[in-house]
Design a protein around this motif. Structure first.
Motif, PDB file in Angstrom:
ATOM      1  N   ASP A   1       0.827  -1.126   0.209  1.00 38.48           N
ATOM      2  CA  ASP A   1      -0.185   0.177  -0.018  1.00 38.48           C
ATOM      3  C   ASP A   1       0.649   1.159   0.050  1.00 38.48           C
ATOM      4  OD1 ASP A   1      -1.940   2.135   1.238  1.00 38.48           O
ATOM      5  OD2 ASP A   1      -3.476   0.789   1.353  1.00 38.48           O
TER       6      ASP A   1
ATOM      7  N   ASN B   1      -0.522   4.875   6.598  1.00 37.78           N
ATOM      8  CA  ASN B   1      -1.091   4.159   8.263  1.00 37.78           C
ATOM      9  C   ASN B   1      -1.929   2.914   7.643  1.00 37.78           C
ATOM     10  OD1 ASN B   1      -1.951   6.145   5.628  1.00 37.78           O
ATOM     11  ND2 ASN B   1      -3.975   6.457   6.682  1.00 37.78           N
TER      12      ASN B   1
ATOM     13  N   GLU C   1      -0.056   3.558   1.301  1.00 36.37           N
ATOM     14  CA  GLU C   1      -0.300   4.697   2.082  1.00 36.37           C
ATOM     15  C   GLU C   1       0.130   4.005   3.987  1.00 36.37           C
ATOM     16  OE1 GLU C   1      -4.707   6.207   2.874  1.00 36.37           O
ATOM     17  OE2 GLU C   1      -4.739   5.499   0.400  1.00 36.37           O
TER      18      GLU C   1
ATOM     19  N   ASP D   1       5.696  -0.695  -0.501  1.00 33.11           N
ATOM     20  CA  ASP D   1       4.921   1.199  -0.403  1.00 33.11           C
ATOM     21  C   ASP D   1       4.626   1.046  -1.873  1.00 33.11           C
ATOM     22  OD1 ASP D   1       7.601   1.420  -1.676  1.00 33.11           O
ATOM     23  OD2 ASP D   1       7.579   3.549  -0.297  1.00 33.11           O
TER      24      ASP D   1
END
Length: 430
Positions: free
Chosen positions: A8, A12, A10, A32
């Motif tokens: 991902d 978070n 993001e 990422d």
């Protein structure tokens, strides 16, 4: 310990997923981007990957499609907050995605999905292992037919040729699902003399009865497969139990024996094409009056295929001494089935079976003429009229197989390795 890759853009989201899986027995890798994820996959044997849908440069759909191409055994999950169903379906089709998870996710749902996905992967690996083991065991059992140890050196070349021929035959059988089922069903029959050929006879008779009753192709196929595999649940029984007629079993032995329909169902259920047959295997010992097992079904609540299987299997078992300590003649077996119609068996099926047996006997004279010949005398250009089955019940070639020059040489060479010469049933008008 399963290795999971989280992809991902993001941070978070990656952190939330890592926290979620912290207490699970997993190893976690993170990336990422899709490119970074591909680099990690090239370095580590990842069991499962979870990828976000919307990422720059390489989308989750593109990334999972690459994973499918290069690492097809890695289970793929898609994480998306996108509401466009068409886009999600396109991603699922391109990446052959096991499941998609919507944002925001429910922690329990995503944990359950990951566990199920990993269990699915383990079952698929076990299925492949069992298929490979089946082929290996079949090859080994055939080679054990050489009972003359003193001639091993003289026959080494012949046995190696026979082994190569059997490996080639097994490779061909893998491309034919029904023939593979026949080979698999022989495993249990190898352990009991009275069992030899039982599944083949029951399957042939059950299929003919299903056709006579007007069953559709799918139902007929399930009945045939169930008949071929109906004894597979007995694989865990001892040799003594397999040879012991049911009528003389002790209470403890009978209790152990009664588990085999459920065990047979459990063995077949992981294979999609055998799930219909698995249900029939489970219900094969149900009685028409409701006193059977394992579920106490009665009447037409018992699947038609299971009622057919129970009737035809017992008709053969009576004649081979599997039910009573002595073998029963066909006419006497009919009388015994008739006595139990409406109790153990569907009375309509008993009538239909007797009518079909009479019809088969009447048509035998008009059937295509077949003769039996020693395998050592076979010539190219003939067609098998019946399955070529070894004395221990193992299938070697299926009925309808055309014997060309190469196959002729292989049969003759293999026949020389056996203590008991083979007989071939061929069409005389070939």
């Amino acid at each position: 310990m399963p290795l999971i890759l989280l992809v991902d853009d993001e941070p978070n989201i990656l952190s939330a997923l890592c926290r979620l899986f912290r207490n699970e027995n997993f190893k976690i890798l993170i990336a990422d981007s899709g490119a970074a994820g591909l680099e990690l996959l090239a370095q580590h044997p990842v069991d499962l990957v979870i990828s976000d849908m919307r990422m720059p440069v390489m989308s989750g759909a593109q990334f999972l499609e690459e994973v499918r191409i290069w690492w097809p055994d890695t289970v793929r999950l898609l994480l998306t907050g996108h509401a466009d169903i068409a886009t999600i379906l396109d991603a699922i089709n391109r990446g052959e995605i096991y499941r998609y998870i919507t944002k925001p996710w429910d922690d329990n749902d995503i944990l359950l999905t990951v566990r199920h996905a990993l269990e699915h992967k383990l079952l698929e690996q076990e299925r492949r292992r069992l298929e490979a083991l089946t082929l290996l065991q079949n090859s080994e059992l055939v080679m054990l037919n050489d009972s003359l140890a003193t001639k091993v050196r003289e026959r080494t070349a012949e046995l190696e040729q026979a082994r190569d021929n059997l490996v080639e035959l097994n490779t061909e059988l893998k491309t034919h699902f029904l023939l593979s089922i026949k080979v698999f069903s022989n495993l249990i029959e190898m352990r009991g003399g009275n069992l030899a050929g039982h599944s083949l006879r029951v399957a042939d008779l059950a299929r003919q009865l299903a056709v006579q009753l007007g069953c559709d192709d799918t139902t007929t196929k399930d009945i045939y497969l169930a008949a071929m595999m109906h004894d597979i649940g007995k694989i865990g029984l001892t040799d003594d139990m397999l040879k012991l007629p049911r009528a003389v079993m002790s209470r403890e032995q009978s209790s152990e024996y009664r588990k085999y329909p459920i065990q047979g169902e459990q063995l077949l259920m992981p294979l999609t094409e055998l799930r219909g047959a698995a249900k029939l295997v489970r219900a094969q010992q149900e009685r028409f009056d409701g006193s059977g097992y394992p579920d106490g079904l009665n009447g037409h609540d018992i699947p038609l295929g299971a009622r057919i299987l129970a009737l035809v299997s017992d008709y053969d078992n009576l004649q081979t001494g599997q039910i009573y300590p002595r073998k029963i003649w066909p006419d006497e077996a009919r009388e015994m089935l008739l006595q139990d119609h409406g109790k153990q068996y569907d009375p309509q099926l008993v009538t239909a079976l007797f009518r079909m047996l009479d019809s088969l006997a009447g048509n035998a004279e008009t059937a295509r003429n077949a003769i039996q010949i020693p395998a050592a005398t076979v010539q190219p250009g003939v067609t098998l009229a019946q399955d070529l089955v070894l004395p221990n019940g193992s299938l070697l070639l299926a009925a309808g197989h055309f014997i060309d020059r190469s196959m002729c040489r292989q049969i003759i060479a293999f026949d020389k390795t056996l203590a008991q010469p083979l007989l071939l049933s061929i069409y005389a008008d070939a």
